[in-house]
Design an enzyme around this catalytic site. Structure first.
Site, short mmCIF file in Angstrom:
data_model
loop_
_atom_site.label_atom_id
_atom_site.label_comp_id
_atom_site.label_asym_id
_atom_site.label_seq_id
_atom_site.Cartn_x
_atom_site.Cartn_y
_atom_site.Cartn_z
CE1 TYR A 19 -3.02 -3.06 0.42
CE2 TYR A 19 -3.59 -2.32 2.61
CZ TYR A 19 -3.74 -3.20 1.57
OH TYR A 19 -4.64 -4.25 1.70
CE LYS A 34 -3.44 -7.22 4.40
NZ LYS A 34 -3.67 -5.80 4.24
CG HIS A 67 -0.94 -8.50 0.17
ND1 HIS A 67 -0.51 -7.21 0.25
CD2 HIS A 67 -2.26 -8.41 -0.11
CE1 HIS A 67 -1.51 -6.39 0.03
NE2 HIS A 67 -2.59 -7.11 -0.20
CE1 TYR A 123 -10.45 -8.28 -0.74
CE2 TYR A 123 -9.05 -9.61 0.66
CZ TYR A 123 -9.57 -9.32 -0.59
OH TYR A 123 -9.20 -10.06 -1.67
CG PHE A 159 -8.66 7.95 3.51
CD1 PHE A 159 -8.60 6.87 4.39
CD2 PHE A 159 -7.70 8.02 2.50
CE1 PHE A 159 -7.62 5.89 4.27
CE2 PHE A 159 -6.72 7.04 2.37
CZ PHE A 159 -6.68 5.98 3.25
N1 LIG Z 1 -5.77 -8.65 2.07
C1 LIG Z 1 -6.06 -8.12 0.90
O1 LIG Z 1 -5.64 -8.61 -0.17
C2 LIG Z 1 -6.95 -6.91 0.85
C3 LIG Z 1 -7.61 -6.59 -0.34
C4 LIG Z 1 -8.42 -5.47 -0.34
C5 LIG Z 1 -8.58 -4.69 0.79
N2 LIG Z 1 -7.91 -5.02 1.93
C6 LIG Z 1 -8.04 -4.20 3.16
O2 LIG Z 1 -9.41 -4.03 3.46
C7 LIG Z 1 -9.71 -2.65 3.55
C8 LIG Z 1 -11.15 -2.42 3.14
O3 LIG Z 1 -11.37 -2.74 1.77
P1 LIG Z 1 -11.62 -1.64 0.66
O4 LIG Z 1 -10.88 -0.42 1.04
O5 LIG Z 1 -11.36 -2.22 -0.66
O6 LIG Z 1 -13.17 -1.43 0.67
P2 LIG Z 1 -14.36 -1.06 1.71
O7 LIG Z 1 -13.89 -0.77 3.06
O8 LIG Z 1 -15.38 -2.12 1.50
O9 LIG Z 1 -14.95 0.25 1.03
C9 LIG Z 1 -14.22 1.42 0.94
C10 LIG Z 1 -14.99 2.41 0.06
O10 LIG Z 1 -16.28 2.66 0.61
C11 LIG Z 1 -16.41 4.07 0.88
N3 LIG Z 1 -17.09 4.17 2.18
C12 LIG Z 1 -16.55 3.98 3.40
N4 LIG Z 1 -17.47 4.11 4.37
C13 LIG Z 1 -18.63 4.40 3.74
C14 LIG Z 1 -19.95 4.68 4.20
N5 LIG Z 1 -20.23 4.67 5.49
N6 LIG Z 1 -20.90 4.95 3.28
C15 LIG Z 1 -20.61 4.98 1.96
N7 LIG Z 1 -19.38 4.72 1.43
C16 LIG Z 1 -18.39 4.44 2.34
C17 LIG Z 1 -15.00 4.62 0.94
O11 LIG Z 1 -14.96 5.97 0.51
P3 LIG Z 1 -14.46 7.18 1.48
O12 LIG Z 1 -13.02 6.90 1.84
O13 LIG Z 1 -14.61 8.36 0.61
O14 LIG Z 1 -15.38 7.18 2.67
C18 LIG Z 1 -14.29 3.73 -0.09
O15 LIG Z 1 -14.54 4.19 -1.39
C19 LIG Z 1 -8.65 -2.00 2.64
O16 LIG Z 1 -8.56 -0.60 2.85
C20 LIG Z 1 -7.44 -2.79 3.02
O17 LIG Z 1 -6.90 -2.34 4.26
C21 LIG Z 1 -7.12 -6.13 1.98
#
Ligand SMILES: NC(=O)c1ccc[n+]([C@@H]2O[C@H](COP(=O)([O-])OP(=O)(O)OC[C@H]3O[C@@H](n4cnc5c(N)ncnc54)[C@H](OP(=O)(O)O)[C@@H]3O)[C@@H](O)[C@H]2O)c1
Length: 283
Positions: free
Chosen positions: A56, A85, A118, A176, A232
């Site tokens: 990241y 990771k 990862h 996630y 964010f």
């Molecule tokens: N292990 C892996 O391979 C892997 C893969 C993917 C992700 N991850 C981890 O999991 C975390 C979460 O996944 P993600 O970031 O893909 O997706 P997520 O948490 O499902 O969704 C994030 C998105 O939703 C928006 N959002 C957040 N809260 C909201 C709300 N209350 N209402 C409406 N929209 C909202 C955010 O925008 P704003 O920021 O504008 O609020 C952003 O665009 C990642 O940040 C990462 O740390 C891990």
């Protein structure tokens, strides 16, 4: 090493992991200063679990934010559960430690609480991934059994079979994309329905006077799944944390379970051509 027990789950290594985690992955175009501000805000709001990775490219900023909140007395290091990771280019046993040390030096912290592989890798029987020190001891606390699997998981891909398996093996499942991701990342599938606009999810949210995002997160917590939420945005950081003070009914949980339709938001074509690509299997 985290001593946080409030709304936490005990991992099979004896340490506690807060059930609600703060996601930190954002598209490259988002300035890295935003993640630093967001982590500071998140700690102020109450988040104690942070999910990041070498990939990241934000560990410097996250480390700065955590150290700032330690320095101003808001938290102690042991209050924070931090996940990093190891990326696929560091998976040779002699490189895993180097990768961890790079992350630690960026973070300016002396340890991470969880170090995940990862991307899935096929290991042959007897093949070792984790390095040993000069006495033949593994350099990580526990690796005999993995403590948690972090996978895409939300009402459209609820991973119920995997969850059942993990529970049977004392492995904690971490979700996630628990909000359906929708983060504008270039590798996300564009043709899928938007989770947070789902009518069933929205109706349940309206009944509880909550938002669809809060219901999507609460759904995971009630199934015993650790949920990551990335935002964010100040308001949404707060909103996503307010999921510990209401309860979905068994009927709500059943309705949410019925939304499962094997939809993956994360489908990177680079990986999907690999002969061992695991994500085409039914979940
Ligand atoms: N292990 C892996 O391979 C892997 C893969 C993917 C992700 N991850 C981890 O999991 C975390 C979460 O996944 P993600 O970031 O893909 O997706 P997520 O948490 O499902 O969704 C994030 C998105 O939703 C928006 N959002 C957040 N809260 C909201 C709300 N209350 N209402 C409406 N929209 C909202 C955010 O925008 P704003 O920021 O504008 O609020 C952003 O665009 C990642 O940040 C990462 O740390 C891990």
């Amino acid at each position: 090493m985290s001593s946080v027990k409030l709304c936490s789950v005990k991992l099979n290594d004896g340490f506690f992991m807060p059930m609600l985690g703060f996601g930190t992955s954002a598209p490259n175009k988002v300035p890295k200063s935003e993640v630093e501000e967001a982590v500071v805000r998140a700690i102020d709001v109450g988040y104690r679990h942070f999910d990041s990775a070498y990939l990241y490219l934000n560990e410097e900023e996250i480390g700065r934010a955590i150290r700032k909140k330690i320095a101003d007395g808001s938290v102690k290091r042991e209050d924070i559960f931090y996940t990093s990771k190891v990326w696929g280019t560091f998976l040779r046993p002699e490189l895993v430690r180097t990768s961890l040390e790079i992350s630690l030096s960026k973070l300016q912290l002396s340890y991470v609480d969880l170090y995940l592989i990862h991307i899935p890798i096929p290991l042959k029987p007897g093949e070792e991934l984790f390095p040993k020190d000069e006495h033949g001891e593994l350099i990580f606390d526990t690796v005999d059994l993995c403590a948690t699997w972090e996978v895409e998981c939300h009402p459209y891909l609820n991973q119920s079979k995997l969850l059942e398996f993990c529970k049977s093996q004392d492995i904690v499942l971490t979700a996630y994309a628990a909000l359906g991701s929708n983060s504008g990342k270039e590798w996300l599938s564009k043709n899928n329905p938007v989770l947070l606009e789902d009518p069933v999810l929205s109706a349940i949210a309206a009944r509880h006077r909550r938002t669809p995002a809060q219901v999507a997160l609460r759904y995971q917590l009630q199934r015993g799944v650790v949920a990551l939420a990335k935002s964010f945005n100040e308001e949404r950081i707060r909103e996503n944390f307010q999921v510990l003070d209401f309860q979905l009914t068994p009927e709500d949980m059943e309705s949410l379970d019925s939304l499962n339709r094997n939809i993956r938001y994360f489908v990177d074509p680079l990986f999907s051509r690999h002969p061992d690509f695991p994500f085409s299997d039914e979940c």
